[in-house]
Design an enzyme around this catalytic site. Structure first.
Site, PDB file in Angstrom:
ATOM      1  N   LYS A  92       0.798  -1.246   0.000  1.00 49.81           N
ATOM      2  CA  LYS A  92       0.000   0.000   0.000  1.00 49.81           C
ATOM      3  C   LYS A  92       0.825   1.288   0.000  1.00 49.81           C
ATOM      4  O   LYS A  92       0.481   2.255   0.676  1.00 49.81           O
ATOM      5  CB  LYS A  92      -0.946   0.020   1.210  1.00 49.81           C
ATOM      6  CG  LYS A  92      -1.992  -1.073   1.182  1.00 49.81           C
ATOM      7  CD  LYS A  92      -2.915  -0.998   2.365  1.00 49.81           C
ATOM      8  CE  LYS A  92      -2.260  -1.432   3.648  1.00 49.81           C
ATOM      9  NZ  LYS A  92      -3.213  -1.618   4.744  1.00 49.81           N
ATOM     10  N   ASP A 144      -5.751  -5.382  10.457  1.00 47.65           N
ATOM     11  CA  ASP A 144      -7.085  -4.754  10.456  1.00 47.65           C
ATOM     12  C   ASP A 144      -8.212  -5.754  10.181  1.00 47.65           C
ATOM     13  O   ASP A 144      -9.337  -5.587  10.654  1.00 47.65           O
ATOM     14  CB  ASP A 144      -7.159  -3.568   9.481  1.00 47.65           C
ATOM     15  CG  ASP A 144      -6.673  -3.882   8.078  1.00 47.65           C
ATOM     16  OD1 ASP A 144      -6.188  -5.007   7.835  1.00 47.65           O
ATOM     17  OD2 ASP A 144      -6.749  -2.995   7.205  1.00 47.65           O
TER      18      ASP A 144
HETATM   19  C1  GLC Z   1      -2.870  -4.832   2.506  1.00 48.33           C
HETATM   20  C2  GLC Z   1      -2.074  -5.359   3.681  1.00 48.33           C
HETATM   21  C3  GLC Z   1      -2.957  -6.172   4.616  1.00 48.33           C
HETATM   22  C4  GLC Z   1      -4.168  -5.346   5.009  1.00 48.33           C
HETATM   23  C5  GLC Z   1      -4.898  -4.863   3.766  1.00 48.33           C
HETATM   24  C6  GLC Z   1      -6.105  -3.991   4.105  1.00 48.33           C
HETATM   25  O1  GLC Z   1      -3.267  -5.890   1.727  1.00 48.33           O
HETATM   26  O2  GLC Z   1      -1.015  -6.164   3.220  1.00 48.33           O
HETATM   27  O3  GLC Z   1      -2.257  -6.552   5.763  1.00 48.33           O
HETATM   28  O4  GLC Z   1      -5.029  -6.131   5.793  1.00 48.33           O
HETATM   29  O5  GLC Z   1      -4.016  -4.112   2.970  1.00 48.33           O
HETATM   30  O6  GLC Z   1      -5.751  -2.868   4.827  1.00 48.33           O
END
Ligand code: GLC
Length: 508
Positions: A215, A251
């Site tokens: 991200k 999360d």
């Molecule tokens: C990305 C991260 C993951 C998280 C997701 C949503 O995929 O790698 O850990 O849960 O974003 O935020």
């Protein structure tokens, strides 16, 4: 010799034909300009544009729309393709859970060490930290009959997102310290849950090694390290804060826990926001990878990290040139390929790429682009939600968005076609996420399961929930019941609940 001569004369012939073809195209272009017969673009005088006008085909509104639909066709997934995606995902999850296959698996299926769901009776005051996107939050949560929350959002400036690891954790510690001072919490040693939403290999409830950044984050020196330790060190460097870190979680886990607090059918946590990911409650016997104890309850939440689905090429059969472009230009090429087709960080850019292509083929805005539209990232994912929120046949939001992009004279046909692009992109995302959820529902195989969902795309897109629900019902075993439930504040309340459940299990 003769053969060479023949080839030579063939080549000359071909060249001549090419020149004639080019001349013909030039004449017909001049003709179309002088005659002003460009019906479909009669009002598309984009004066704001600084980009070149492309050669515009002479087409009726209907022809234009059909051509646009043809080009968008590759974004539409057939039922068969979606079934295939499900079958492959099932295999990939098994690889992730297998002890021997895990090191090579794209989907890592990290056990979270969260073994119990909340029972609704958790109580107490907790702190939570939430890092996973462009903002960072500190929260104070009071769990009891009801849950109350006080929080503050701090920006994570771009240089910190791609700077040094110490820089990032110093920033977090500074925000935490100022929150504690503001709220006068200095005298209490509050339990803290740290929601860290990146792929981590957990080695316990309070130990999580970052596998890799996703991200848009890329802080040096953090991959492979325990993020709880890095946070503790940053706090120690300041020396003005006392905390007790009780849990580190993703999360998705927070989202699942937060919903499971009152809803006892909840088994899956899903995020469709800046990134996408899901976790689910799995039986220990199916987690070959598990190296913890075999005590009751014989289950553990698995953080799938399904964003990395496809990183081994297994989704190439549905990926398009737009997906390839986005991946190539991203900070992490070749990684998070499923995420790049679904989540908010990329959806707007996919739509922009399609729109740019349509403009270049003269199928939108009279072939005239704008400076802003040409900029990478200028078509925000929220535009997709706004455009699709217009009532059918009404283009108010669409026009506002196009004006923001410097496209001031769009026709109704342009607007309808831009909307079509958005619908194809968001529908594909929703269906792919639905395929993922269906695989998890089929694995869990209980009569009725609630899926806790959070994330900006799911929250703000006007049809995402319905599109997902519709598609899941086509893909799950007959007779199963499910519902998708918006989970309020997983990263805050969920973190507090993981901390609370952890201290309950500890005291047994
Ligand atoms: C990305 C991260 C993951 C998280 C997701 C949503 O995929 O790698 O850990 O849960 O974003 O935020």
């Amino acid at each position: 010799m003769e053969i060479v001569a023949a080839a030579d004369s063939d080549e000359r012939g071909l060249k001549l034909l090419k020149v004639i073809g080019q001349l013909q195209r030039l004449f017909s272009f001049i003709h179309s300009l002088t005659c002003h017969r460009i019906k479909a673009f009669s009002s598309t005088d984009n004066s704001s544009s600084s980009s070149d006008t492309k050669q515009v085909p002479d087409m009726s509104h209907e022809d234009l729309t059909n051509k646009v639909k043809d080009i968008c066709e590759e974004l539409i997934l057939s039922h068969e393709s979606l079934r295939e995606v499900c079958d492959i995902l099932e295999e990939e999850l098994n690889k992730g859970l297998g002890r021997d296959s895990n090191p090579e698996a794209a989907i890592k299926c990290f056990p979270t060490y969260v073994r119990e769901l909340p029972n609704g009776k958790e109580k107490g005051r907790f702190l939570a930290l939430d890092l996973g996107g462009t903002n960072f939050r500190v929260l104070l949560i009071q769990l009891g009959e009801k849950c109350s929350m006080d929080s503050r959002i701090y920006a994570v400036p771009q240089p910190i997102m791609v700077g040094s690891g110490d820089g990032l954790f110093d920033h977090i510690a500074e925000c935490l310290s100022s929150f504690i001072k503001e709220r006068e919490l200095g005298d209490e040693l509050l339990p803290l849950g740290f929601t860290f939403s990146f792929p981590c290999k957990q080695e316990g409830l309070t130990k999580a090694r970052l596998a890799r950044w996703t991200k848009g984050f890329k802080c040096a020196g953090v991959e492979g390290r325990d993020v709880v330790e890095l946070l503790k060190q940053a706090i120690a460097r300041r020396g003005d804060v006392r905390i007790k870190i009780c849990a580190v979680l993703n999360d998705t886990t927070g989202t699942l826990m937060s919903c499971a607090w009152k809803n006892h059918n909840c088994r899956i946590g899903l995020i469709v926001g800046t990134g996408t990911n899901a976790c689910y409650m799995e039986k220990l016997e199916r987690v070959e990878l598990w190296d913890g104890d075999q005590d009751m309850p014989k289950q553990v939440i698995i953080n799938t990290e399904w964003g990395a689905f496809g990183d081994n090429g297994c989704l190439d059969f549905i990926r398009t040139e737009y997906d390839n472009n986005i991946d190539r230009e991203s900070i992490n090429p070749g990684r998070q390929l499923y995420e790049k087709m679904i989540s908010g960080m990329y959806m707007g850019e996919i739509a922009r790429q399609v729109i740019i292509r349509l403009v270049s083929e003269g199928l939108l805005f009279g072939g005239k682009s704008s400076e802003i539209l040409e900029e990478k990232g200028s078509f925000f994912t929220k535009y997709i939600s706004e455009i699709e929120s217009d009532k059918n046949g009404d283009f108010n939001n669409c026009r506002t968005v196009l004006e923001e992009l410097g496209l001031n004279n769009a026709t109704d046909t342009d607007c309808a076609n831009v909307r079509h692009v958005c619908e194809c992109v968001s529908r594909r995302a929703a269906y792919l996420a639905a395929a993922g959820v269906s695989v998890l529902l089929n694995r869990i195989d209980e009569e009725s399961v609630t899926v806790a969902v959070d994330g900006s795309v799911y929250r703000f897109h006007p049809h995402f929930h319905n599109l997902m629900t519709e598609q899941i019902s086509h893909l799950i075993k007959p007779g199963m019941k499910f519902d998708l439930m918006l989970s309020e504040d997983g990263s805050g309340r969920g973190a507090a609940l993981v901390a609370a459940v952890a201290s309950r299990s500890e005291s047994r």
